[in-house]
Scaffold this active site. Sequence first.
Site, short mmCIF file in Angstrom:
data_model
loop_
_atom_site.label_atom_id
_atom_site.label_comp_id
_atom_site.label_asym_id
_atom_site.label_seq_id
_atom_site.Cartn_x
_atom_site.Cartn_y
_atom_site.Cartn_z
N HIS A 74 -7.38 -4.48 10.13
CA HIS A 74 -7.08 -4.23 8.71
C HIS A 74 -5.77 -4.92 8.31
O HIS A 74 -4.87 -5.12 9.13
CB HIS A 74 -7.10 -2.73 8.36
CG HIS A 74 -5.98 -1.90 8.84
ND1 HIS A 74 -6.14 -0.63 9.37
CD2 HIS A 74 -4.64 -2.12 8.86
CE1 HIS A 74 -4.98 -0.13 9.68
NE2 HIS A 74 -4.05 -1.00 9.39
N ASP A 120 0.81 -1.22 0.00
CA ASP A 120 0.00 0.00 0.00
C ASP A 120 0.85 1.27 0.00
O ASP A 120 2.06 1.22 0.20
CB ASP A 120 -0.97 -0.01 1.19
CG ASP A 120 -0.31 -0.41 2.52
OD1 ASP A 120 0.94 -0.43 2.58
OD2 ASP A 120 -1.03 -0.68 3.47
N ASN A 155 -7.68 -2.64 14.25
CA ASN A 155 -9.08 -2.90 13.90
C ASN A 155 -9.20 -4.08 12.93
O ASN A 155 -10.26 -4.32 12.36
CB ASN A 155 -9.73 -1.64 13.29
CG ASN A 155 -9.07 -1.23 11.98
OD1 ASN A 155 -8.15 -1.89 11.51
ND2 ASN A 155 -9.54 -0.15 11.40
N GLU A 179 -9.84 -1.80 5.25
CA GLU A 179 -10.50 -1.45 6.50
C GLU A 179 -11.75 -2.31 6.69
O GLU A 179 -12.29 -2.87 5.73
CB GLU A 179 -10.87 0.03 6.47
CG GLU A 179 -9.68 0.98 6.36
CD GLU A 179 -8.96 1.20 7.67
OE1 GLU A 179 -9.03 0.32 8.56
OE2 GLU A 179 -8.32 2.25 7.81
C1 GLP Z 1 -0.52 0.40 8.83
C2 GLP Z 1 -0.20 -0.44 7.58
C3 GLP Z 1 -0.48 -1.90 7.82
C4 GLP Z 1 0.11 -2.34 9.14
C5 GLP Z 1 -0.54 -1.59 10.27
C6 GLP Z 1 -0.08 -2.02 11.66
O1 GLP Z 1 -1.85 0.83 8.87
N1 GLP Z 1 -0.91 -0.02 6.40
O2 GLP Z 1 0.06 -2.65 6.73
O3 GLP Z 1 -0.04 -3.71 9.32
O4 GLP Z 1 -0.24 -0.22 10.08
O5 GLP Z 1 1.14 -1.43 11.95
P1 GLP Z 1 2.05 -1.79 13.18
O6 GLP Z 1 2.88 -2.93 12.76
O7 GLP Z 1 2.86 -0.54 13.37
O8 GLP Z 1 1.16 -2.10 14.34
#
Ligand code: GLP
Length: 251
Positions: free
Chosen positions: A139, A68, A137, A144
């Site tokens: 995702h 992304d 959440n 989402e």
């Molecule tokens: C972002 C990314 C996700 C990732 C998420 C959790 O929103 N788009 O790909 O998995 O954060 O991040 P973290 O690993 O910092 O908890």
Amino acid sequence: MMRIYELPDYDSMSRRAANIISAHVLLRPSCTLGLATGSTPLGIYRQLIRQYEAGDLSLEETRCVNLDEYLGLGPTHPQSYRYFMQKNFFDHININPENTHVPDGLCPDADAECARYNQVIKSLGGVDLQLLGLGHNGHIGFNEPGRSFELGTHLVDLSESTINANTRFFKSSAQVPHQALTMGIKNIMEAKQILVVVSGADKADIVRRAFAGPVSPDVPCSILQMHRDVILVGDTAALSELRKANVSIGS
Ligand code: GLP
């Protein structure tokens, strides 16, 4: 099939996940890796860089596609995912820059960029191993809750909770992008193998809902239960709730 590895802490979780990735690359150097951002994979990238520096790993032939990118942020913006990947991984290894793919956040036409990105994934023969973190959440990428499982790469409006979680990285909440380009659940489910990494007690609840709760678009990551080859690597804190749900966990 799902295999779960429990490691005592973040560093050993990162080492295990990095070893799974490097095993793929060693067995098939020209494989396509699906990569992720977020804080969880940082330790994995550090480990892979170490393996490269030690002469144990080469990514010369490997292809990478990221999940992304924020809409409106370009490669020089410190919060763009392209910048993140360069600084935390690509700039430190011997990957061919032409083999690194991240959606173009500065594209003038989001629909055209999404179609192009689907085509990139296809031209690489699909993703062999997709690395995923989990949002609080549920995702994955930026898919989402409440969206269709059927989508390929698409433009998303970020949820309030994701915008809030990301505000810490920006000077003010007004600067946090409200839209992103993301591979869809369809792209993710088409990966031949999926590697999910989780760390910390704050992920314990979503890990249980992902892998021991009902499959529902309200918890996007729950669809991973339907994938035929998932590896979950987590530390003890992140797996603590899942452990209570009577699933088989290896070490
Ligand atoms: C972002 C990314 C996700 C990732 C998420 C959790 O929103 N788009 O790909 O998995 O954060 O991040 P973290 O690993 O910092 O908890």
